[in-house]
Structures are given as structure tokens and as C-alpha cells.
Scaffold this motif. Structure first.
Motif, mmCIF file in Angstrom:
data_model
loop_
_atom_site.group_PDB
_atom_site.id
_atom_site.type_symbol
_atom_site.label_atom_id
_atom_site.label_comp_id
_atom_site.label_asym_id
_atom_site.label_seq_id
_atom_site.Cartn_x
_atom_site.Cartn_y
_atom_site.Cartn_z
ATOM 1 N N ALA A 1 -89.810 8.384 4.964
ATOM 2 C CA ALA A 1 -88.626 8.877 5.676
ATOM 3 C C ALA A 1 -87.758 7.734 6.208
ATOM 4 O O ALA A 1 -86.698 7.984 6.764
ATOM 5 N N ASN A 2 -88.214 6.483 6.019
ATOM 6 C CA ASN A 2 -87.531 5.321 6.591
ATOM 7 C C ASN A 2 -87.202 5.589 8.060
ATOM 8 O O ASN A 2 -86.069 5.445 8.503
ATOM 9 N N ALA A 3 -88.219 6.019 8.786
ATOM 10 C CA ALA A 3 -88.057 6.399 10.187
ATOM 11 C C ALA A 3 -89.256 5.888 10.975
ATOM 12 O O ALA A 3 -90.250 5.433 10.402
ATOM 13 N N TYR A 4 -89.153 5.993 12.287
ATOM 14 C CA TYR A 4 -90.149 5.403 13.177
ATOM 15 C C TYR A 4 -90.589 6.400 14.242
ATOM 16 O O TYR A 4 -89.821 7.272 14.639
ATOM 17 N N VAL A 5 -91.814 6.226 14.705
ATOM 18 C CA VAL A 5 -92.330 6.985 15.842
ATOM 19 C C VAL A 5 -92.970 5.989 16.802
ATOM 20 O O VAL A 5 -93.489 4.950 16.384
ATOM 21 N N ALA A 6 -92.905 6.303 18.090
ATOM 22 C CA ALA A 6 -93.572 5.459 19.079
ATOM 23 C C ALA A 6 -95.078 5.660 18.943
ATOM 24 O O ALA A 6 -95.551 6.782 18.756
ATOM 25 N N ASN A 7 -95.822 4.575 19.016
ATOM 26 C CA ASN A 7 -97.281 4.649 18.971
ATOM 27 C C ASN A 7 -97.760 4.995 20.376
ATOM 28 O O ASN A 7 -97.544 4.231 21.311
ATOM 29 N N THR A 8 -98.401 6.151 20.521
ATOM 30 C CA THR A 8 -98.836 6.605 21.843
ATOM 31 C C THR A 8 -100.097 5.901 22.333
ATOM 32 O O THR A 8 -100.540 6.152 23.442
ATOM 33 N N HIS A 9 -100.660 5.050 21.508
ATOM 34 C CA HIS A 9 -101.800 4.236 21.945
ATOM 35 C C HIS A 9 -101.625 2.817 21.393
ATOM 36 O O HIS A 9 -102.346 2.383 20.507
ATOM 37 N N PRO A 10 -100.639 2.075 21.964
ATOM 38 C CA PRO A 10 -100.297 0.759 21.429
ATOM 39 C C PRO A 10 -101.387 -0.297 21.553
ATOM 40 O O PRO A 10 -101.341 -1.292 20.842
ATOM 41 N N GLY A 11 -102.363 -0.089 22.375
ATOM 42 C CA GLY A 11 -103.441 -1.059 22.514
ATOM 43 C C GLY A 11 -104.504 -0.930 21.441
ATOM 44 O O GLY A 11 -105.460 -1.695 21.417
ATOM 45 N N CYS A 12 -104.341 0.002 20.529
ATOM 46 C CA CYS A 12 -105.369 0.264 19.520
ATOM 47 C C CYS A 12 -104.804 0.020 18.122
ATOM 48 O O CYS A 12 -103.845 0.661 17.718
ATOM 49 N N ARG A 13 -105.383 -0.900 17.405
ATOM 50 C CA ARG A 13 -104.972 -1.178 16.020
ATOM 51 C C ARG A 13 -105.713 -0.248 15.080
ATOM 52 O O ARG A 13 -106.923 -0.089 15.181
#
Length: 167
Positions: free
Chosen positions: A92-104
């Protein structure tokens, strides 16, 4: 919900908690949390569906009362993806915020072709299988992304049809 030995629990963030976790994660990576980066993250986190750089530029511009160039947004989004603050929905060439940014972890998206909703799921067993298959083929995976196109439960329940696949 049963979890297998490869799964782990994510601390999911929302609202101010999400912005705090994002800022903390970015600063931990040695980057600055500037006013513009904060504005982009706030706009991205405010979307209920994946957002394009143009969507985000429009939202940030409206909030700031002046036009914001999409190329500036793309640079920040690239940083956010590299820093695990945002996830890119490739198809979709789109982005979403990662709701758990501390986890790879690897990205697995369920993309609804009817309403556009994207659900991010974690399945480390599947992700590890994809990585193992790539390595077996003598390929060094960097960031596996799996996208499943179809219809979400809400659209199935409403009887909505997916548009025909594009050639």
C-alpha cells in the motif's frame, strides 16, 4: 490465548504512552526527538488505517498551519521504520505506528482489500520459518515482510466483496 515457546508478550502503547515510548526508543537509538518528528509521529499515530506520506504531510500541515513537503515526511518515515517506530505496509506504500516500538520483530500484515484496514500480527514461528527458508537458500534476510491480502472479519460479515485483483 495459547502461546508457543517462540512467542513473547508485547507491551502495547496508545496515546501519550505510545508517543512517550516512541520518543524514548528513538533517543535510545541516538537520534533526536525534534518538534517535526514529534508532529509526524503524532499524525501517523492518529490514523486508524495505514497512511501515506502525503496523508501525513497534509495532517502535519493542517496542524501547523503551513504546507509540509512530502519528501520531508518520507525522510522522517524512513528513520521511523529503521528505528522501529513505524511499520511500512509495502503493498500500500503506507505506514502505521508501531504500538510496541521497544520490540523488534518481523512484519506480518493482514490487508483488507474492501475497507483498507490493516491488522499487524506477530507469529515468531512463521517469521522464523521464513528466515530459515531464506538462509537455506543462502540468502541473508534483513527484514522479512509478509502481507496477506483478503477481507477482514467486518467486511466478511457485511458481505462486502474485494475488488478484482489488478494485473
Amino acid at each position: 490465548m495459547a502461546r508457543n515457546a517462540h512467542d513473547h508478550v508485547h507491551e502495547m502503547h496508545r496515546g501519550a504512552s505510545l508517543e512517550h515510548a516512541a520518543r524514548e526508543s528513538l533517543e535510545k537509538a541516538g537520534e533526536q526527538w525534534t518538534e517535526m518528528r514529534a508532529a509526524v509521529f503524532t499524525a501517523l499515530a492518529g490514523f486508524s488505517r495505514p497512511a501515506s506520506a502525503y496523508d501525513i504531510a497534509e495532517a502535519v500541515g493542517a496542524a501547523r498551519g503551513r504546507r509540509v513537503a512530502a519528501n520531508s515526511i518520507y525522510r522522517i518515515l524512513d528513520l521511523f521504520v529503521a528505528s522501529n517506530l513505524a511499520l511500512r505496509v509495502e503493498s500500500a506504500n503506507a505506514y502505521v505506528a508501531n504500538t510496541h516500538p521497544g520490540c523488534r520483530h518481523d512484519c506480518i500484515f493482514l490487508v483488507c482489500d474492501s475497507c483498507g484496514q490493516v491488522t499487524h500480527i506477530d507469529d515468531e514461528h512463521l517469521s522464523n520459518g521464513v528466515r530459515a527458508a531464506a538462509e537455506k537458500a543462502r540468502f541473508a534476510p534483513v527484514r522479512p515482510v509478509i502481507e496477506v491480502r483478503g477481507r477482514c472479519a467486518n467486511c466478511v460479515a457485511k458481505g462486502e466483496q474485494s475488488p478484482p485483483p489488478q494485473a
